[in-house]
Design a protein around this motif. Structure first.
Motif, PDB file in Angstrom:
ATOM      1  N   THR A   1       2.438   1.966  -3.492  1.00 31.35           N
ATOM      2  CA  THR A   1       1.526   2.361  -4.500  1.00 31.35           C
ATOM      3  C   THR A   1       1.139   3.687  -4.586  1.00 31.35           C
ATOM      4  O   THR A   1       0.892   4.254  -3.559  1.00 31.35           O
TER       5      THR A   1
ATOM      6  N   TRP B   1       0.892  -1.252  -0.080  1.00 37.94           N
ATOM      7  CA  TRP B   1       0.027   0.048   0.061  1.00 37.94           C
ATOM      8  C   TRP B   1       0.899   1.448   0.071  1.00 37.94           C
ATOM      9  O   TRP B   1       0.405   2.163  -0.599  1.00 37.94           O
ATOM     10  N   TRP B   2       1.894   1.222   0.718  1.00 36.48           N
ATOM     11  CA  TRP B   2       2.832   2.419   0.929  1.00 36.48           C
ATOM     12  C   TRP B   2       3.435   2.509  -0.475  1.00 36.48           C
ATOM     13  O   TRP B   2       3.785   3.848  -0.837  1.00 36.48           O
TER      14      TRP B   2
ATOM     15  N   THR C   1       6.871  13.175  -2.485  1.00 33.73           N
ATOM     16  CA  THR C   1       5.662  13.632  -2.462  1.00 33.73           C
ATOM     17  C   THR C   1       5.504  15.097  -3.516  1.00 33.73           C
ATOM     18  O   THR C   1       6.777  15.545  -3.434  1.00 33.73           O
TER      19      THR C   1
ATOM     20  N   LYS D   1      -0.554   7.289  -4.829  1.00 32.53           N
ATOM     21  CA  LYS D   1      -1.586   7.778  -4.023  1.00 32.53           C
ATOM     22  C   LYS D   1      -1.630   9.362  -4.489  1.00 32.53           C
ATOM     23  O   LYS D   1      -0.835   9.793  -4.535  1.00 32.53           O
ATOM     24  N   THR D   2      -2.922   9.560  -4.811  1.00 34.26           N
ATOM     25  CA  THR D   2      -3.074  10.774  -5.033  1.00 34.26           C
ATOM     26  C   THR D   2      -4.080  11.721  -3.806  1.00 34.26           C
ATOM     27  O   THR D   2      -4.550  11.043  -3.239  1.00 34.26           O
ATOM     28  N   ALA D   3      -3.951  13.005  -3.827  1.00 40.46           N
ATOM     29  CA  ALA D   3      -4.522  14.035  -2.776  1.00 40.46           C
ATOM     30  C   ALA D   3      -4.780  15.102  -3.531  1.00 40.46           C
ATOM     31  O   ALA D   3      -4.162  15.586  -4.620  1.00 40.46           O
TER      32      ALA D   3
ATOM     33  N   SER E   1       1.705  11.028  -4.174  1.00 41.89           N
ATOM     34  CA  SER E   1       2.864  10.388  -3.375  1.00 41.89           C
ATOM     35  C   SER E   1       2.783   8.934  -3.488  1.00 41.89           C
ATOM     36  O   SER E   1       2.163   8.292  -3.811  1.00 41.89           O
ATOM     37  N   GLN E   2       4.444   8.594  -3.489  1.00 38.16           N
ATOM     38  CA  GLN E   2       4.755   7.210  -3.639  1.00 38.16           C
ATOM     39  C   GLN E   2       6.160   6.885  -2.726  1.00 38.16           C
ATOM     40  O   GLN E   2       7.019   7.941  -2.957  1.00 38.16           O
TER      41      GLN E   2
END
Length: 219
Positions: free
Chosen positions: A102, A99-100, A186, A104-106, A181-182
């Motif tokens: 992968t 999960w970390w 970030t 991720k967007t925000a 973020s990956q």
């Protein structure tokens, strides 16, 4: 050692079935309670009963073969349970790591305390500097790696590869931004459309830590 610890120390050394162990623990707790009710202190009871290891050993010596077999099975199942629990922990760690890792967007600017519009305006600032040919100002807002990549020749080549004559800048068009973020990185990612007299250009711009420019693409 207090009363609870004493009983627990005896119980964990019993090599019988769970039912027989629970029965012995209840009897032991009952004997202790009766002695305390008759006026003995816990310290006196503990000295009289002796070392928990000796109490457990004497009990185990009187066990039948059936109870000993049941005790071995119980301990074997406990080991399997511990191993299974360890496997589950490993799987949880692997899932968490995946999960970390992968992407991720925000919402844009979330980690740097800026709004999406402020991130977009930062990108537009870089575009204006590019249009003005202000290489030093672009370097000042860039990461070290980007600073080394920025030079007049590369900027002219980027412009020429798209069109020989852009004409004067007229206005900015559509723009959007998001945070990606990956692993431990970030970035603020921005796409901005710029309208010139003769062409319409889309810029893909990326900022890293402290809103430093790290990528500047034209398409």
């Amino acid at each position: 050692m207090n009363q609870r610890s004493y009983v627990k120390a005896v119980a964990k050394r019993l090599t019988c079935s769970k039912a027989r162990r629970d029965e012995f623990v209840r009897d032991l707790e009952s004997d202790i309670a009766a002695a305390l009710a008759e006026g003995e202190t816990w310290e006196q009871v503990e000295r009289r009963m002796g070392d928990p290891r000796d109490v457990a050993r004497e009990f185990n010596e009187d066990l039948s073969d059936r109870e000993l077999a049941a005790g071995k099975k119980r301990r074997r199942n406990k080991v399997v349970g511990i191993v299974s629990g360890a496997v589950v922990v490993v799987l949880v760690v692997l899932v968490a790591a995946a999960w970390w890792a992968t992407p991720k967007t925000a919402p844009a600017g979330q980690s740097v305390g800026l709004s999406e519009q402020e991130v977009i305006e930062r990108a537009q600032e870089a575009i204006v500097l590019f249009d003005d040919g202000d290489l030093e100002a672009m370097r000042a807002m860039s990461t070290e790696v980007m600073q080394n990549a920025l030079d007049a020749k590369s900027m002219d080549a980027a412009r020429a590869s798209f069109s020989d004559d852009w004409g004067a800048f007229e206005s900015f068009g559509n723009a959007y931004a998001f945070e990606a973020s990956q692993l431990w990185v970030t970035q603020e990612v921005v796409e901005v459309v710029a309208i010139y007299e003769n062409v319409t250009v889309t810029y893909d711009i990326v900022f890293e830590k402290d809103m430093k420019l790290s990528s500047f693409f034209i398409k």
